[in-house]
Scaffold this motif. Structure first.
Motif, mmCIF file in Angstrom:
data_model
loop_
_atom_site.group_PDB
_atom_site.id
_atom_site.type_symbol
_atom_site.label_atom_id
_atom_site.label_comp_id
_atom_site.label_asym_id
_atom_site.label_seq_id
_atom_site.Cartn_x
_atom_site.Cartn_y
_atom_site.Cartn_z
ATOM 1 N N THR A 132 0.824 -1.201 0.000
ATOM 2 C CA THR A 132 0.000 0.000 0.000
ATOM 3 C C THR A 132 0.864 1.258 0.000
ATOM 4 O O THR A 132 1.900 1.315 0.670
ATOM 5 C CB THR A 132 -0.920 0.013 1.244
ATOM 6 O OG1 THR A 132 -1.654 -1.213 1.272
ATOM 7 C CG2 THR A 132 -1.873 1.190 1.219
ATOM 8 N N CYS A 133 0.427 2.269 -0.742
ATOM 9 C CA CYS A 133 1.122 3.556 -0.786
ATOM 10 C C CYS A 133 1.289 4.117 0.624
ATOM 11 O O CYS A 133 0.393 3.992 1.467
ATOM 12 C CB CYS A 133 0.307 4.528 -1.649
ATOM 13 S SG CYS A 133 0.888 6.242 -1.602
ATOM 14 N N ARG A 134 2.410 4.737 0.885
ATOM 15 C CA ARG A 134 2.683 5.267 2.230
ATOM 16 C C ARG A 134 1.660 6.309 2.661
ATOM 17 O O ARG A 134 1.367 6.443 3.843
ATOM 18 C CB ARG A 134 4.096 5.854 2.298
ATOM 19 C CG ARG A 134 4.319 7.168 1.535
ATOM 20 C CD ARG A 134 5.772 7.603 1.629
ATOM 21 N NE ARG A 134 6.024 8.861 0.937
ATOM 22 C CZ ARG A 134 6.179 10.030 1.556
ATOM 23 N NH1 ARG A 134 6.095 10.098 2.875
ATOM 24 N NH2 ARG A 134 6.427 11.131 0.869
ATOM 25 N N LYS B 255 -4.416 2.816 -2.022
ATOM 26 C CA LYS B 255 -3.705 2.879 -3.303
ATOM 27 C C LYS B 255 -2.480 1.984 -3.211
ATOM 28 O O LYS B 255 -1.748 2.024 -2.218
ATOM 29 C CB LYS B 255 -3.288 4.325 -3.591
ATOM 30 C CG LYS B 255 -2.448 4.513 -4.852
ATOM 31 C CD LYS B 255 -2.070 5.969 -5.040
ATOM 32 C CE LYS B 255 -1.082 6.150 -6.184
ATOM 33 N NZ LYS B 255 -1.644 5.717 -7.475
ATOM 34 N N CYS C 36 1.254 0.871 -4.112
ATOM 35 C CA CYS C 36 2.473 1.567 -4.533
ATOM 36 C C CYS C 36 2.985 0.966 -5.838
ATOM 37 O O CYS C 36 3.257 -0.235 -5.914
ATOM 38 C CB CYS C 36 3.551 1.436 -3.447
ATOM 39 S SG CYS C 36 5.151 2.089 -3.966
ATOM 40 N N TYR D 32 8.245 1.512 -3.427
ATOM 41 C CA TYR D 32 8.618 2.427 -2.339
ATOM 42 C C TYR D 32 9.865 3.257 -2.636
ATOM 43 O O TYR D 32 10.583 3.663 -1.727
ATOM 44 C CB TYR D 32 8.751 1.674 -1.013
ATOM 45 C CG TYR D 32 7.424 1.066 -0.610
ATOM 46 C CD1 TYR D 32 6.381 1.872 -0.182
ATOM 47 C CD2 TYR D 32 7.205 -0.303 -0.728
ATOM 48 C CE1 TYR D 32 5.138 1.330 0.140
ATOM 49 C CE2 TYR D 32 5.967 -0.852 -0.404
ATOM 50 C CZ TYR D 32 4.937 -0.025 0.021
ATOM 51 O OH TYR D 32 3.707 -0.559 0.334
ATOM 52 N N CYS E 55 10.012 6.418 -3.362
ATOM 53 C CA CYS E 55 9.119 7.582 -3.391
ATOM 54 C C CYS E 55 9.697 8.767 -4.158
ATOM 55 O O CYS E 55 8.961 9.535 -4.780
ATOM 56 C CB CYS E 55 8.783 8.015 -1.957
ATOM 57 S SG CYS E 55 7.970 6.716 -0.981
ATOM 58 N N CYS F 253 8.571 8.707 -7.639
ATOM 59 C CA CYS F 253 7.129 8.515 -7.840
ATOM 60 C C CYS F 253 6.439 9.841 -8.145
ATOM 61 O O CYS F 253 6.468 10.767 -7.335
ATOM 62 C CB CYS F 253 6.514 7.879 -6.599
ATOM 63 S SG CYS F 253 4.719 7.684 -6.681
ATOM 64 N N ASP G 249 3.694 10.611 -5.582
ATOM 65 C CA ASP G 249 4.212 11.092 -4.303
ATOM 66 C C ASP G 249 4.501 12.588 -4.367
ATOM 67 O O ASP G 249 4.129 13.339 -3.462
ATOM 68 C CB ASP G 249 5.501 10.342 -3.934
ATOM 69 C CG ASP G 249 6.022 10.725 -2.569
ATOM 70 O OD1 ASP G 249 5.557 10.132 -1.572
ATOM 71 O OD2 ASP G 249 6.868 11.640 -2.493
#
Length: 301
Positions: free
Chosen positions: A78-80, A90, A92, A96, A98, A101, A104
């Motif tokens: 899962t997105c941070r 959401k 990822c 990760y 980021c 991204c 992000d």
């Protein structure tokens, strides 16, 4: 969607998040730390705890939060921002990384500052709304900490119900520095002007252009879309330290309403036995109270 439906939906989301965790730290959500809530408004780049944990991870004392999340099944990555309850669920797409991204960067720069008040919960004080979790200055301005560390500023519901809807604001410019307890901007209603004190120190980072186009937006949604501008202050906790919050702000607002009722009674005679709910435009209905008298008493200018 009606305002009532939006408010109810926001309240339900807020309650759901309260049941989970108020402000979960990514290190806890990744399983590296046992129990840790964020106390730095998700401004990770300036967080001492994040810096300390990252250094220990580099030294091999534990794994990083990124590595911990990479060890999960690909469908559970899962997105941070979703893990910390700042956006909807959401997955990822960047393993990760980021810094590479686009979402992000878009979230931190655009979405996060724009959605800082999606979960605001209102409390009623004698017919006046006050936002739970906001910080209040005795000049009836509020400050709220946005995800990422910006301070959002606005005027409270009381000030608009007392002075009525503004015709225009004289707002500061981006880059301008404001000083706490000093006049920072102004409000205009017909021939009447009111100076407004800044609740905090800081530099303007963004002005709500929608307010320039539709000043009534601030009156209709003082704690939401009617925000005025955002401020950067490197010491966020220090900036809001001497402002009122929670029970203190509610008690203060109750005293302000009592003062207002006393002023009204001097003009109209005794109010109804139950106190009644004051009309939305006190000055418009009772101009004999005096614009300068009201602004001097409640805006402290």
């Amino acid at each position: 969607m009606t305002q009532l439906m939006r408010t109810k939906k926001s309240e339900n989301i807020w309650k759901a998040q309260k049941d989970k965790n108020d402000h979960p730290c990514i290190w806890m959500q990744a399983g590296v730390a046992k129990k840790k809530n964020c106390n730095n408004f998700y401004d990770c780049t300036n967080c001492k705890y994040d810096d300390s944990m990252a250094k220990m991870a580099k030294a091999g004392k534990h794994i990083s939060w990124q590595e911990a999340l990479r060890n999960r099944d690909s469908t559970d990555r899962t997105c941070r921002h979703a893990l910390t309850n700042r956006t909807e669920n959401k997955i990822c797409p960047m393993n990760y990384n980021c810094q590479r991204c686009d979402f992000d960067q878009y979230f931190e720069d655009i979405l996060s500052p724009k959605t800082g008040h999606s979960m605001v919960v209102m409390k009623d004080v004698k017919g006046f709304d006050i936002a739970d979790g906001y910080y209040f200055h005795d000049g009836h301005t509020w400050a709220s900490i946005d995800s990422g560390g910006l301070i959002r500023i606005g005027l409270d519901d009381f000030s608009f119900k007392v002075l009525g809807g503004p015709d225009a604001f004289d707002l500061p410019l981006t880059g301008q520095e404001l000083n706490k307890d000093k006049v920072g901007w102004g409000l205009k209603r017909k021939e009447n002007l009111a100076d407004i004190l800044s609740p905090v120190n800081g530099v303007i980072t963004e002005v709500n252009n929608n307010i320039r186009k539709s000043p009534d937006l601030s009156k209709n949604h003082p704690y939401g879309d009617g925000w005025l501008f955002t401020i950067h202050n490197s010491d966020i906790k220090g900036a809001v330290k001497n402002l009122m919050a929670d029970n203190d702000s509610m008690e203060w607002l109750g005293e302000e309403v009592t003062t207002l009722e006393s002023m009204i009674e001097k003009v109209t005679g005794p109010l109804s036995a139950d106190g009644g709910l004051l009309k939305a435009d006190v000055y418009g209905n009772l101009p004999t109270l005096g614009w300068h008298n009201l602004t001097r008493t409640f805006l402290r200018t």
